[in-house]
Design a protein around this motif. Structure first.
Motif, PDB file in Angstrom:
ATOM      1  N   CYS A 122      15.206  32.866  41.250  1.00  0.00           N
ATOM      2  CA  CYS A 122      16.020  33.916  40.625  1.00  0.00           C
ATOM      3  C   CYS A 122      15.395  34.421  39.326  1.00  0.00           C
ATOM      4  O   CYS A 122      14.841  33.638  38.549  1.00  0.00           O
ATOM      5  N   LEU A 123      15.465  35.722  39.127  1.00  0.00           N
ATOM      6  CA  LEU A 123      15.185  36.336  37.823  1.00  0.00           C
ATOM      7  C   LEU A 123      16.509  36.900  37.307  1.00  0.00           C
ATOM      8  O   LEU A 123      17.237  37.562  38.057  1.00  0.00           O
ATOM      9  N   MET A 124      16.814  36.633  36.038  1.00  0.00           N
ATOM     10  CA  MET A 124      18.109  37.092  35.503  1.00  0.00           C
ATOM     11  C   MET A 124      17.902  37.664  34.104  1.00  0.00           C
ATOM     12  O   MET A 124      17.168  37.108  33.304  1.00  0.00           O
ATOM     13  N   TRP A 125      18.592  38.758  33.808  1.00  0.00           N
ATOM     14  CA  TRP A 125      18.388  39.439  32.528  1.00  0.00           C
ATOM     15  C   TRP A 125      19.679  40.059  32.011  1.00  0.00           C
ATOM     16  O   TRP A 125      20.729  40.036  32.675  1.00  0.00           O
ATOM     17  N   GLY A 126      19.559  40.671  30.811  1.00  0.00           N
ATOM     18  CA  GLY A 126      20.679  41.391  30.179  1.00  0.00           C
ATOM     19  C   GLY A 126      20.293  42.856  30.054  1.00  0.00           C
ATOM     20  O   GLY A 126      19.871  43.486  31.015  1.00  0.00           O
TER      21      GLY A 126
ATOM     22  N   ILE B 257      24.032  43.749  38.450  1.00  0.00           N
ATOM     23  CA  ILE B 257      23.089  43.913  39.568  1.00  0.00           C
ATOM     24  C   ILE B 257      22.999  42.586  40.300  1.00  0.00           C
ATOM     25  O   ILE B 257      22.961  41.516  39.674  1.00  0.00           O
ATOM     26  N   ASP B 258      22.992  42.632  41.632  1.00  0.00           N
ATOM     27  CA  ASP B 258      22.797  41.436  42.445  1.00  0.00           C
ATOM     28  C   ASP B 258      22.050  41.885  43.693  1.00  0.00           C
ATOM     29  O   ASP B 258      22.642  42.460  44.604  1.00  0.00           O
ATOM     30  N   GLN B 259      20.734  41.669  43.683  1.00  0.00           N
ATOM     31  CA  GLN B 259      19.916  42.101  44.814  1.00  0.00           C
ATOM     32  C   GLN B 259      18.751  41.134  44.978  1.00  0.00           C
ATOM     33  O   GLN B 259      18.651  40.151  44.242  1.00  0.00           O
ATOM     34  N   TYR B 260      17.891  41.413  45.953  1.00  0.00           N
ATOM     35  CA  TYR B 260      16.736  40.548  46.192  1.00  0.00           C
ATOM     36  C   TYR B 260      15.451  41.339  46.099  1.00  0.00           C
ATOM     37  O   TYR B 260      15.404  42.524  46.453  1.00  0.00           O
ATOM     38  N   ARG B 261      14.402  40.677  45.640  1.00  0.00           N
ATOM     39  CA  ARG B 261      13.030  41.179  45.752  1.00  0.00           C
ATOM     40  C   ARG B 261      12.264  40.077  46.476  1.00  0.00           C
ATOM     41  O   ARG B 261      12.137  38.979  45.951  1.00  0.00           O
ATOM     42  N   ASN B 262      11.776  40.368  47.668  1.00  0.00           N
ATOM     43  CA  ASN B 262      11.291  39.316  48.567  1.00  0.00           C
ATOM     44  C   ASN B 262      12.426  38.297  48.715  1.00  0.00           C
ATOM     45  O   ASN B 262      13.537  38.682  48.996  1.00  0.00           O
ATOM     46  N   ASP B 263      12.176  37.016  48.462  1.00  0.00           N
ATOM     47  CA  ASP B 263      13.268  36.047  48.580  1.00  0.00           C
ATOM     48  C   ASP B 263      13.856  35.665  47.225  1.00  0.00           C
ATOM     49  O   ASP B 263      14.605  34.704  47.117  1.00  0.00           O
ATOM     50  N   VAL B 264      13.488  36.400  46.185  1.00  0.00           N
ATOM     51  CA  VAL B 264      13.931  36.055  44.828  1.00  0.00           C
ATOM     52  C   VAL B 264      15.167  36.875  44.449  1.00  0.00           C
ATOM     53  O   VAL B 264      15.152  38.106  44.543  1.00  0.00           O
ATOM     54  N   ARG B 265      16.214  36.182  44.030  1.00  0.00           N
ATOM     55  CA  ARG B 265      17.457  36.861  43.627  1.00  0.00           C
ATOM     56  C   ARG B 265      17.235  37.559  42.286  1.00  0.00           C
ATOM     57  O   ARG B 265      16.631  36.987  41.370  1.00  0.00           O
ATOM     58  N   LEU B 266      17.728  38.770  42.171  1.00  0.00           N
ATOM     59  CA  LEU B 266      17.648  39.531  40.920  1.00  0.00           C
ATOM     60  C   LEU B 266      19.066  39.746  40.420  1.00  0.00           C
ATOM     61  O   LEU B 266      19.882  40.378  41.107  1.00  0.00           O
ATOM     62  N   LEU B 267      19.342  39.249  39.219  1.00  0.00           N
ATOM     63  CA  LEU B 267      20.704  39.331  38.697  1.00  0.00           C
ATOM     64  C   LEU B 267      20.728  39.949  37.296  1.00  0.00           C
ATOM     65  O   LEU B 267      19.930  39.575  36.429  1.00  0.00           O
ATOM     66  N   ALA B 268      21.636  40.875  37.092  1.00  0.00           N
ATOM     67  CA  ALA B 268      21.923  41.396  35.755  1.00  0.00           C
ATOM     68  C   ALA B 268      23.438  41.401  35.580  1.00  0.00           C
ATOM     69  O   ALA B 268      24.186  41.391  36.569  1.00  0.00           O
ATOM     70  N   THR B 269      23.847  41.459  34.339  1.00  0.00           N
ATOM     71  CA  THR B 269      25.231  41.098  34.028  1.00  0.00           C
ATOM     72  C   THR B 269      25.839  42.051  33.013  1.00  0.00           C
ATOM     73  O   THR B 269      25.129  42.497  32.085  1.00  0.00           O
ATOM     74  N   PRO B 270      27.112  42.367  33.156  1.00  0.00           N
ATOM     75  CA  PRO B 270      27.770  43.228  32.168  1.00  0.00           C
ATOM     76  C   PRO B 270      27.706  42.622  30.765  1.00  0.00           C
ATOM     77  O   PRO B 270      27.659  41.415  30.600  1.00  0.00           O
TER      78      PRO B 270
END
Ligand SMILES: [Fe+2]
Length: 281
Positions: A204-208, A214-227
């Motif tokens: 997983c990659l996660m940011w602000g 945001i909740d999606q995938y790039r290849n098999d890696v989860r991509l998360l962003a948050t309010p």
């Protein structure tokens, strides 16, 4: 409001040692030294308080709490002291790092007193490691990961290929179909993503930074962003635009098999002042 369908899974007091990690992410509180400090008309201390109250209502003690940058709007020591005081409600480790609005020197002044949460780079718990990178480029709104930060990541991923890895930083490493925000993302994203692609243990990659979910995938890696815990930005907007959605946070359940359950919760039934006519922040 609880977590729809998930409450029973996520209560820490029902956990045993082999159960998943439970993490709370808050981001972009944009605190100021003044008690009545605002971002785009919203009192950011009050909105953070409301989010923290919602977290306390929804969950018992998390394994750790993470704040992914833009802790302060004004980079003041007072804002960081306020942040640490407010995060003292958690009976768990709190890790935090800088965003584009932050000031590393002021953060160090505050954390020098014993809280190392803003300085930690790699945290290993059970079958997981969390890696915290600093994407602040002084004086710029967009982000950049220095070679030293990429080295931290490469070393952690190489040292422990057996650990599921979550990599956290402030600026978005992919375009999000919003022109003004895509111009202020992580500029050397290619270097980061090439490094991530070389390792099979990144989950997983996660940011602000983008003040939206945001909740999606790039290849098999989860991509998360948050309010943000304060004002939200309107998704898929070409120009700067404020959203009407309420302040919120993210909860994450990191499972032993490397999978992740996660969701976003927002404050309800509280009216926040927001200046929707703003042209920037
Ligand atoms: Fe922000």
């Amino acid at each position: 409001m609880g977590i729809a369908g998930e409450e029973n899974d996520l209560k820490k007091d029902q956990k045993s040692d082999d159960e998943p990690l439970f993490i709370i992410q808050v981001t972009d509180p944009h605190l100021r030294k003044e008690e009545d400090g605002e971002l785009l008309g919203m009192n950011t201390r009050s909105s953070l308080d409301a989010v923290l109250q919602l977290i306390a209502k929804n969950h018992s003690v998390p394994d750790l709490v993470l704040a992914t940058g833009d802790i302060a709007q004004d980079g003041s020591v007072e804002a960081y002291r306020c942040f640490m005081e407010k995060m003292g409600v958690f009976d768990s480790p709190v890790y935090w790092f800088s965003g584009n609005h932050d000031n590393r020197d002021a953060m160090k002044q505050v954390t020098g007193a014993g809280d190392k949460g803003a300085l930690e780079k790699v945290v290993r718990i059970g079958p997981w490691q969390l890696i915290f990178l600093d994407s602040l480029l002084d004086g710029k709104v967009y982000g950049h990961l220095e070679e030293s930060e990429l080295d931290v990541l490469n070393k952690a991923l190489t040292e422990r290929p057996d650990l599921h890895s979550m990599v956290c930083f402030h600026h978005h490493p992919v375009d999000i179909d919003s022109e003004w925000l895509d111009n202020i993302g992580l500029k050397n994203r290619d270097q980061l993503l090439e490094l991530v692609d070389r390792h099979a243990n990144v989950r997983c990659l996660m940011w602000g930074h983008i003040h939206q979910e945001i909740d999606q995938y790039r290849n098999d890696v989860r991509l998360l962003a948050t309010p943000s815990t304060c004002v939200q930005f309107l998704p898929k907007s070409k120009d700067f635009a404020v959203d009407t959605l309420a302040p919120g946070y993210r909860w994450l359940q990191l499972n032993n098999d490397g999978s992740i359950k996660t969701g976003v919760e927002r404050v309800e039934h509280i009216d926040f002042e927001v200046d929707y006519s703003s042209k920037g922040y």
